[in-house]
Design a protein around this motif. Structure first.
Motif, PDB file in Angstrom:
ATOM      1  N   ARG A  13       0.836  -1.198   0.000  1.00 45.35           N
ATOM      2  CA  ARG A  13       0.000   0.000   0.000  1.00 45.35           C
ATOM      3  C   ARG A  13       0.872   1.249   0.000  1.00 45.35           C
ATOM      4  O   ARG A  13       1.649   1.450   0.917  1.00 45.35           O
ATOM      5  CB  ARG A  13      -0.879   0.028   1.265  1.00 45.35           C
ATOM      6  CG  ARG A  13      -2.180  -0.711   1.062  1.00 45.35           C
ATOM      7  CD  ARG A  13      -3.310   0.116   1.632  1.00 45.35           C
ATOM      8  NE  ARG A  13      -4.228  -0.727   2.354  1.00 45.35           N
ATOM      9  CZ  ARG A  13      -4.724  -0.396   3.546  1.00 45.35           C
ATOM     10  NH1 ARG A  13      -4.317   0.685   4.144  1.00 45.35           N
ATOM     11  NH2 ARG A  13      -5.598  -1.154   4.130  1.00 45.35           N
ATOM     12  N   ARG A  15       2.343   4.712   0.743  1.00 47.44           N
ATOM     13  CA  ARG A  15       2.278   5.453   1.982  1.00 47.44           C
ATOM     14  C   ARG A  15       1.347   6.686   1.970  1.00 47.44           C
ATOM     15  O   ARG A  15       0.558   6.866   2.898  1.00 47.44           O
ATOM     16  CB  ARG A  15       3.696   5.882   2.334  1.00 47.44           C
ATOM     17  CG  ARG A  15       3.890   6.229   3.770  1.00 47.44           C
ATOM     18  CD  ARG A  15       5.293   6.786   3.919  1.00 47.44           C
ATOM     19  NE  ARG A  15       5.416   7.409   5.200  1.00 47.44           N
ATOM     20  CZ  ARG A  15       6.081   6.881   6.212  1.00 47.44           C
ATOM     21  NH1 ARG A  15       6.724   5.742   6.039  1.00 47.44           N
ATOM     22  NH2 ARG A  15       6.126   7.476   7.378  1.00 47.44           N
ATOM     23  N   ARG A  18      -2.394   6.028   2.651  1.00 43.17           N
ATOM     24  CA  ARG A  18      -2.687   5.643   4.016  1.00 43.17           C
ATOM     25  C   ARG A  18      -2.609   6.847   4.938  1.00 43.17           C
ATOM     26  O   ARG A  18      -3.430   7.056   5.800  1.00 43.17           O
ATOM     27  CB  ARG A  18      -1.693   4.579   4.454  1.00 43.17           C
ATOM     28  CG  ARG A  18      -2.377   3.330   4.899  1.00 43.17           C
ATOM     29  CD  ARG A  18      -1.360   2.263   5.144  1.00 43.17           C
ATOM     30  NE  ARG A  18      -0.130   2.850   5.690  1.00 43.17           N
ATOM     31  CZ  ARG A  18       1.048   2.235   5.623  1.00 43.17           C
ATOM     32  NH1 ARG A  18       1.154   1.066   5.031  1.00 43.17           N
ATOM     33  NH2 ARG A  18       2.106   2.780   6.150  1.00 43.17           N
ATOM     34  N   ALA A  22      -5.651   8.306   7.309  1.00 44.61           N
ATOM     35  CA  ALA A  22      -5.528   8.450   8.756  1.00 44.61           C
ATOM     36  C   ALA A  22      -5.700   9.918   9.159  1.00 44.61           C
ATOM     37  O   ALA A  22      -6.375  10.239  10.136  1.00 44.61           O
ATOM     38  CB  ALA A  22      -4.163   7.956   9.215  1.00 44.61           C
ATOM     39  N   GLY A  25      -9.189  10.878   9.009  1.00 39.61           N
ATOM     40  CA  GLY A  25      -9.894  10.257  10.125  1.00 39.61           C
ATOM     41  C   GLY A  25      -9.720  11.065  11.397  1.00 39.61           C
ATOM     42  O   GLY A  25     -10.677  11.334  12.126  1.00 39.61           O
ATOM     43  N   LEU A  26      -8.483  11.487  11.638  1.00 41.65           N
ATOM     44  CA  LEU A  26      -8.202  12.272  12.841  1.00 41.65           C
ATOM     45  C   LEU A  26      -8.865  13.637  12.795  1.00 41.65           C
ATOM     46  O   LEU A  26      -9.273  14.182  13.807  1.00 41.65           O
ATOM     47  CB  LEU A  26      -6.690  12.475  12.976  1.00 41.65           C
ATOM     48  CG  LEU A  26      -5.887  11.293  13.488  1.00 41.65           C
ATOM     49  CD1 LEU A  26      -4.410  11.620  13.411  1.00 41.65           C
ATOM     50  CD2 LEU A  26      -6.277  10.966  14.915  1.00 41.65           C
ATOM     51  N   VAL A  29     -13.207  14.655  13.799  1.00 42.03           N
ATOM     52  CA  VAL A  29     -13.828  15.178  15.017  1.00 42.03           C
ATOM     53  C   VAL A  29     -13.622  16.686  15.161  1.00 42.03           C
ATOM     54  O   VAL A  29     -14.593  17.428  15.338  1.00 42.03           O
ATOM     55  CB  VAL A  29     -13.313  14.422  16.256  1.00 42.03           C
ATOM     56  CG1 VAL A  29     -13.793  15.095  17.528  1.00 42.03           C
ATOM     57  CG2 VAL A  29     -13.776  12.983  16.206  1.00 42.03           C
ATOM     58  N   VAL A 375      -9.733  16.774  23.694  1.00 37.58           N
ATOM     59  CA  VAL A 375     -10.106  15.809  22.660  1.00 37.58           C
ATOM     60  C   VAL A 375      -9.979  16.457  21.283  1.00 37.58           C
ATOM     61  O   VAL A 375      -9.302  15.944  20.392  1.00 37.58           O
ATOM     62  CB  VAL A 375     -11.557  15.306  22.880  1.00 37.58           C
ATOM     63  CG1 VAL A 375     -12.009  14.477  21.697  1.00 37.58           C
ATOM     64  CG2 VAL A 375     -11.640  14.495  24.161  1.00 37.58           C
ATOM     65  N   VAL A 376     -10.614  17.622  21.137  1.00 37.63           N
ATOM     66  CA  VAL A 376     -10.617  18.271  19.827  1.00 37.63           C
ATOM     67  C   VAL A 376      -9.215  18.719  19.434  1.00 37.63           C
ATOM     68  O   VAL A 376      -8.727  18.417  18.339  1.00 37.63           O
ATOM     69  CB  VAL A 376     -11.582  19.484  19.839  1.00 37.63           C
ATOM     70  CG1 VAL A 376     -11.505  20.245  18.531  1.00 37.63           C
ATOM     71  CG2 VAL A 376     -13.002  19.001  20.092  1.00 37.63           C
ATOM     72  N   LEU A 379      -6.633  15.707  18.929  1.00 39.65           N
ATOM     73  CA  LEU A 379      -6.808  15.021  17.650  1.00 39.65           C
ATOM     74  C   LEU A 379      -6.327  15.908  16.502  1.00 39.65           C
ATOM     75  O   LEU A 379      -5.685  15.433  15.562  1.00 39.65           O
ATOM     76  CB  LEU A 379      -8.274  14.646  17.446  1.00 39.65           C
ATOM     77  CG  LEU A 379      -8.769  13.500  18.325  1.00 39.65           C
ATOM     78  CD1 LEU A 379     -10.267  13.333  18.176  1.00 39.65           C
ATOM     79  CD2 LEU A 379      -8.059  12.208  17.965  1.00 39.65           C
ATOM     80  N   LEU A 386       1.092  14.015  11.557  1.00 36.71           N
ATOM     81  CA  LEU A 386       1.353  12.748  10.866  1.00 36.71           C
ATOM     82  C   LEU A 386       2.503  12.978   9.886  1.00 36.71           C
ATOM     83  O   LEU A 386       2.736  14.090   9.451  1.00 36.71           O
ATOM     84  CB  LEU A 386       0.102  12.295  10.120  1.00 36.71           C
ATOM     85  CG  LEU A 386      -0.960  11.632  10.989  1.00 36.71           C
ATOM     86  CD1 LEU A 386      -2.054  11.069  10.112  1.00 36.71           C
ATOM     87  CD2 LEU A 386      -0.364  10.535  11.842  1.00 36.71           C
ATOM     88  N   PRO A 387       3.220  11.889   9.546  1.00 37.89           N
ATOM     89  CA  PRO A 387       4.370  12.041   8.653  1.00 37.89           C
ATOM     90  C   PRO A 387       3.987  12.840   7.412  1.00 37.89           C
ATOM     91  O   PRO A 387       2.854  12.772   6.942  1.00 37.89           O
ATOM     92  CB  PRO A 387       4.722  10.610   8.287  1.00 37.89           C
ATOM     93  CG  PRO A 387       4.142   9.771   9.356  1.00 37.89           C
ATOM     94  CD  PRO A 387       2.987  10.505   9.943  1.00 37.89           C
ATOM     95  N   PRO A 482       0.650  -2.754  19.586  1.00 36.36           N
ATOM     96  CA  PRO A 482       0.368  -1.332  19.343  1.00 36.36           C
ATOM     97  C   PRO A 482       0.080  -0.590  20.643  1.00 36.36           C
ATOM     98  O   PRO A 482       0.552   0.527  20.848  1.00 36.36           O
ATOM     99  CB  PRO A 482      -0.881  -1.366  18.464  1.00 36.36           C
ATOM    100  CG  PRO A 482      -0.900  -2.709  17.860  1.00 36.36           C
ATOM    101  CD  PRO A 482      -0.182  -3.635  18.795  1.00 36.36           C
ATOM    102  N   TRP A 486       2.266   2.524  22.207  1.00 36.72           N
ATOM    103  CA  TRP A 486       1.690   3.803  22.575  1.00 36.72           C
ATOM    104  C   TRP A 486       2.011   4.151  24.029  1.00 36.72           C
ATOM    105  O   TRP A 486       2.417   5.245  24.362  1.00 36.72           O
ATOM    106  CB  TRP A 486       0.177   3.746  22.361  1.00 36.72           C
ATOM    107  CG  TRP A 486      -0.496   5.054  22.654  1.00 36.72           C
ATOM    108  CD1 TRP A 486      -0.504   6.163  21.881  1.00 36.72           C
ATOM    109  CD2 TRP A 486      -1.237   5.371  23.829  1.00 36.72           C
ATOM    110  NE1 TRP A 486      -1.199   7.165  22.502  1.00 36.72           N
ATOM    111  CE2 TRP A 486      -1.662   6.709  23.692  1.00 36.72           C
ATOM    112  CE3 TRP A 486      -1.591   4.656  24.975  1.00 36.72           C
ATOM    113  CZ2 TRP A 486      -2.410   7.336  24.655  1.00 36.72           C
ATOM    114  CZ3 TRP A 486      -2.350   5.290  25.941  1.00 36.72           C
ATOM    115  CH2 TRP A 486      -2.756   6.630  25.773  1.00 36.72           C
TER     116      TRP A 486
END
Lengths: 576, 357
Positions: A13, A15, A18, A22, A25-26, A29, A375-376, A379, A386-387, A482, A486
């Motif tokens: 896949r 990079r 993906r 992700a 997705g993050l 919210v 939370v907000v 995220l 992210l990379p 995982p 973390w």
């Protein structure tokens, strides 16, 4: 063997895809949160102003912006923000140096105290400042020096508010700059000033610019300070939006001004994002503990004492005057205003609120707001770190990366939009079940979280960016699950930053006034709301009680910040 | 890979949490027949005992929502017209009344006890869209001590304020940003008419009137009579409320013979506050019961000490703090609400360019 399998996975896949999934997705919210509780309400109220019978009335822009009164307001807004920013830098940069490079007793405490004004509500700051520089204030008594209703009062109050922004943003980085680079330049024959100008200044430049832009943003949208100290002749754009909305219900004019402010704030934020990105260029950073030392020589001691004197006069004395007034009862000093908060004859009223109750309300709202902001904001910060996206310059990834940068700026926007716009927006947009939140307890923490999120993001970003992805991979390669990766890799590094972010969001929520006063329920006033109510009534008792509650609020804020100082990791500089 | 799925899972969990949170808020927004909601401004107060007595008698639970100062609260109600936040609105005054009536905020209802309200307060007589609930006066306050020390009589009327002996003594508030400031201006318009008020203000300006932005600053920082200002102010005259002198006595032990400040009775502008049943109220029946209660003797007698204004009912007993230290204003100035709404903005603009520039 394990390594080989991971190679296979990576091969199957690509990079970037993906990463994109992700990331989106993050971002879901935070995006949903901002869409629902910020963009939608603000768009609703602005739309109400600019639409007439379903048609956009863009001609309004011309007529409003050519009104000489409005032009005057615009000019004053820009002018005072620029002047405030320059003055703040002038006064606070030496302070940033002192906090970064010198060790002295009480440094942690002082760093917390310096940040207290930043999180205090403007009602409290306004009265504190008037007590210092106003009629009959301390300066007036000592030297007959009065600054109320002059533009100087506004500028100095803005320094008072934003001193900590510069000290923390610039000082945080300064503390980590390797002094040996400057020393090396001097060894090579550069003079002291030339070495500083060639080595340190370029490294600090982006941080100074970022701090300046934040101060500019805060002073550009200044409301309470200008209202309390400005006298009738000065008004900022924010004050004018408030007047047009809340007093005249002239929504078209308010909408035009909101859009103008929006554009200005976006411009400042874009510049800010750009300077912050520049700051991320490689610098040689060392732990702050290695760079600070006891002051040496006459020059350094003078600088230290000078800075302490400035902090004392400008920041500590106004706060102390507040404390003094809270104890200055009708029959000399005593705790009469504190005890009367509970035992006064009006204790049966819904107006009278025991200090512990208001404190408890403030804490409960603040805790809920902090949870939401964490939370907000957490995220959002994770999505932003992210990379980096694939190197292939395909149109799609470029678009996405631009979108991500826009998202970064979006998170800061609530700091630049007036509380009354958001409040009225809530009122007309969140008014149908299941989202009729107008009477809900949650409205206050939601509004406070809007202001808290930017602080969470700014605190988390540098730390998250610093976590080396290879550590995670190494742990995974060695067989960690995982969850364990973390827990053992990410959590220890992020935990402190998370706590600091929480503390800041909490302190900001405690002090939030503009939106809270709009929506707080009468039986559950927060401390700032209770203070404002008491200040709105005649009589020594009401005034004294207001001072007592302000002092209480100040102590809680200072306490929260002091705890933060203890948690402050030695190896990172936050952006606030 | 595993990191990513972990992150996505967190995001999902958080999303679920957020929607749960939104759902939590929902029941608060709904209405049921047992709850009645009162929408008001920041200054609304009531004794807990009086409120719970009503709740016990009527079987309703009262929820109170406040929306900033009076003007902001009214504008909120206008913005949420047709889908109101609550059932009853308390606190639209005569300076804003016709704006609210024009917008059609209220459903007519004749509250019980209206017969005991003087006719002068009933500005919506016949239609009964709103019910007068209290009134208060905005007047120039003076510092008794200052005038006693200087052996001068304090001013009584608007005309007095122009006299040379009161030069530089008065501080007032910005009409554009402060409601007592605006009320004082309206008082001068009522007194000198639409043609005469501007020349009055020119003379007042020539006599050294000072304008500050807000009431707090005028009263606490500039007025010599405010004990909280530690008597460091420099203006013995201030535009404030007729109820400010009793407030100065609040909490004083032993109670003084008279209030340290007084009221210039010929400078007063009357503000009357009304309540009404909001159009589109979800609990109309409860709203009517609540309006009856707001005009009941029990609530009316609670009003003075809670909100520092006078009850609308003539037969409501007023506490000693008011009778002993307050001043009865027999002939306040006032203006028809319609005239105020029509001219408000223009008057403020004219005043600003006349006085501030």
């Amino acid at each position: 063997m394990v390594l080989a399998r991971s190679e296979v996975v990576r091969g199957r896949r690509p990079r970037p895809v993906r990463g994109t999934a992700a990331r989106l997705g993050l971002m879901a919210v935070p995006l949903a949160f901002f869409a629902l509780f910020f963009a939608y309400p603000v768009a609703a109220i602005v739309g109400r102003g600019l639409k007439d019978g379903g048609r956009w009335q863009l001609g309004r822009f011309g007529s409003v912006l050519s009104d000489p009164d409005i032009v005057h307001v615009l000019w004053f807004t820009v002018w005072q923000a620029a002047a405030s920013t320059a003055l703040t830098l002038l006064i606070a940069l030496p302070g940033a140096y002192v906090f970064a490079r010198f060790d002295f007793p009480g440094k942690q405490l002082l760093r917390a105290v310096v940040a207290v004004p930043f999180v205090l509500p403007t009602v409290v700051v306004g009265s504190a400042f008037l007590a210092l520089a106003g009629r009959g204030g301390l300066l007036d008594e000592l030297w007959g020096l009065r600054l109320d209703t002059s533009v100087w009062a506004i500028l100095l109050a803005h320094v008072f508010f934003n001193y900590a922004v510069v000290v923390r943003t610039v000082g945080g980085l300064w503390a980590q700059l390797d002094p040996r680079q400057e020393e090396a330049a001097r060894m090579l024959g550069a003079g002291r000033f030339a070495a500083w100008r060639r080595v340190t200044l370029p490294a600090l430049g982006p941080a100074v610019a970022a701090a300046a832009l934040m101060v500019f943003l805060f002073t550009f949208t200044s409301f309470g300070v200008v209202q309390i100290l400005g006298g009738p002749t000065f008004a900022t754009l924010e004050v004018e939006i408030y007047r047009q909305t809340a007093e005249f219900l002239d929504l078209p004019t308010a909408a035009v001004l909101t859009m103008v402010q929006f554009a200005a704030v976006l411009g400042v934020l874009a510049l800010h994002a750009w300077t912050v990105r520049r700051r991320e260029t490689a610098l040689r950073l060392v732990p702050a503990s290695q760079t600070a030392h006891r002051p040496r020589g006459r020059g350094q001691w003078t600088l230290l004492w000078g800075t302490l004197a400035v902090i004392t006069v400008l920041l500590i004395v106004p706060l102390l005057v507040l404390v003094e007034r809270s104890f200055a009862g009708p029959d000399g000093y005593g705790a009469v205003f504190y005890t009367s908060l509970r035992s006064a004859g009006n204790a049966d009223s819904t107006f009278a609120v025991a200090p512990l109750d208001a404190l408890w309300n403030s804490l409960a709202y603040g805790a809920a707001a902090t949870a939401i902001a964490l939370v907000v904001g957490g995220l959002a910060a994770a999505a932003l770190t992210l990379p980096r996206l694939g190197r292939g310059p395909s149109g799609r990834t470029a678009l996405i990366s631009r979108f991500v940068r826009g998202f970064d700026a979006l998170l800061m926007l609530p700091l630049g939009v007036s509380a009354v716009t958001v409040g009225f927006g809530f009122l007309i947009s969140l008014d149908t079940p299941p989202l009729d939140l107008r009477a809900s307890w949650w409205l206050v923490p939601l509004a406070q979280a809007l202001v808290g999120v930017p602080f969470v993001v700014r605190t988390m970003l540098p730390v998250l960016r610093a976590v080396d992805g290879r550590l995670r991979e190494a742990a995974a390669v060695l067989g960690a699950s995982p969850w364990r990766v973390w827990r053992e890799v990410d959590l220890p590094m992020v935990r402190r930053a998370l706590l600091i972010a929480a503390g800041f969001a909490f302190a900001v929520s405690l002090g939030e006034f503009g939106a809270t006063v709009f929506i707080a329920r009468p039986d559950q006033p927060t401390l700032p709301v209770a203070v404002a109510r008491l200040l709105g009534r005649a009589g020594e008792l009401n005034y004294g009680q207001a001072m007592a509650l302000s002092t209480l609020l100040m102590v809680v804020c200072a306490g929260a910040l002091l705890v933060l100082e203890r948690l402050r990791p030695l190896d990172h500089s936050g952006e606030f | 890979m595993s990191t990513r799925s972990r992150i996505t899972a967190t995001a999902l969990a958080a999303a679920v949490g957020m929607s749960a949170l939104a759902a939590c808020g929902a029941p608060g927004g709904g209405a049921d027949a047992k709850t009645v909601t009162l929408v008001s401004h920041d200054s609304f107060n009531i004794s807990k005992s009086v409120l719970s007595a009503f709740e016990k008698e009527s079987g309703y639970k009262v929820r109170i929502l406040k929306g900033g100062d009076a003007g902001k609260a009214v504008n909120q109600a206008i913005l949420s017209k047709g889908n109101p936040q609550g059932d009853v609105f308390f606190g639209i005054d005569n300076t804003l009344l016709s704006r609210g009536l024009h917008e059609g905020l209220f459903s007519p209802y004749r509250a019980k006890g209206l017969a005991d309200v003087p006719a002068g307060l009933q500005l919506d007589k016949g239609a009964h869209r709103v019910t007068p609930l209290d009134y208060g006066d905005i007047c120039v306050n003076y510092d008794r001590g200052y005038f006693a020390r200087h052996k001068t009589a304090p001013p009584k009327t608007f005309d007095d304020l122009l006299k040379p002996r009161y030069k530089g003594m008065l501080v007032t508030e910005n009409s554009a940003t402060s409601s007592p400031g605006l009320a004082f201006q309206l008082g001068t318009i009522a007194k000198y008419g639409q043609d005469g008020w501007q020349s009055y203000w020119k003379k007042l300006k020539a006599n050294g009137v000072e304008v500050v932005d807000g009431w707090e600053q005028a009263y606490y920082e500039r007025f010599t009579g405010s004990a909280a200002g530690k008597r460091k102010g420099d203006k013995p005259l201030v535009v404030s409320y007729a109820s400010s002198p009793p407030a100065e006595v609040l909490g004083k032990k032993p109670a003084p013979k008279e209030a340290p400040t007084g009221v210039a009775t010929g400078t007063c502008f009357r503000q009357i506050e009304f309540g009404g049943l909001l159009k589109g109220a979800r609990n109309e029946k409860g709203g009517k019961a609540l309006l009856d209660f707001l005009l009941s003797k029990k609530f009316q007698q609670d009003v003075p000490l809670q909100m520092f204004v006078n009850p609308a009912r003539e037969d409501a007993a007023v506490p000693e703090l008011f009778t002993k230290y307050g001043t009865r204003i027999d002939q306040p100035t006032t203006l028809p609400p319609g005239t105020i709404t029509e001219n408000r903005e223009q008057w403020i603009k004219q005043w600003s360019s006349l006085v501030l520039k």
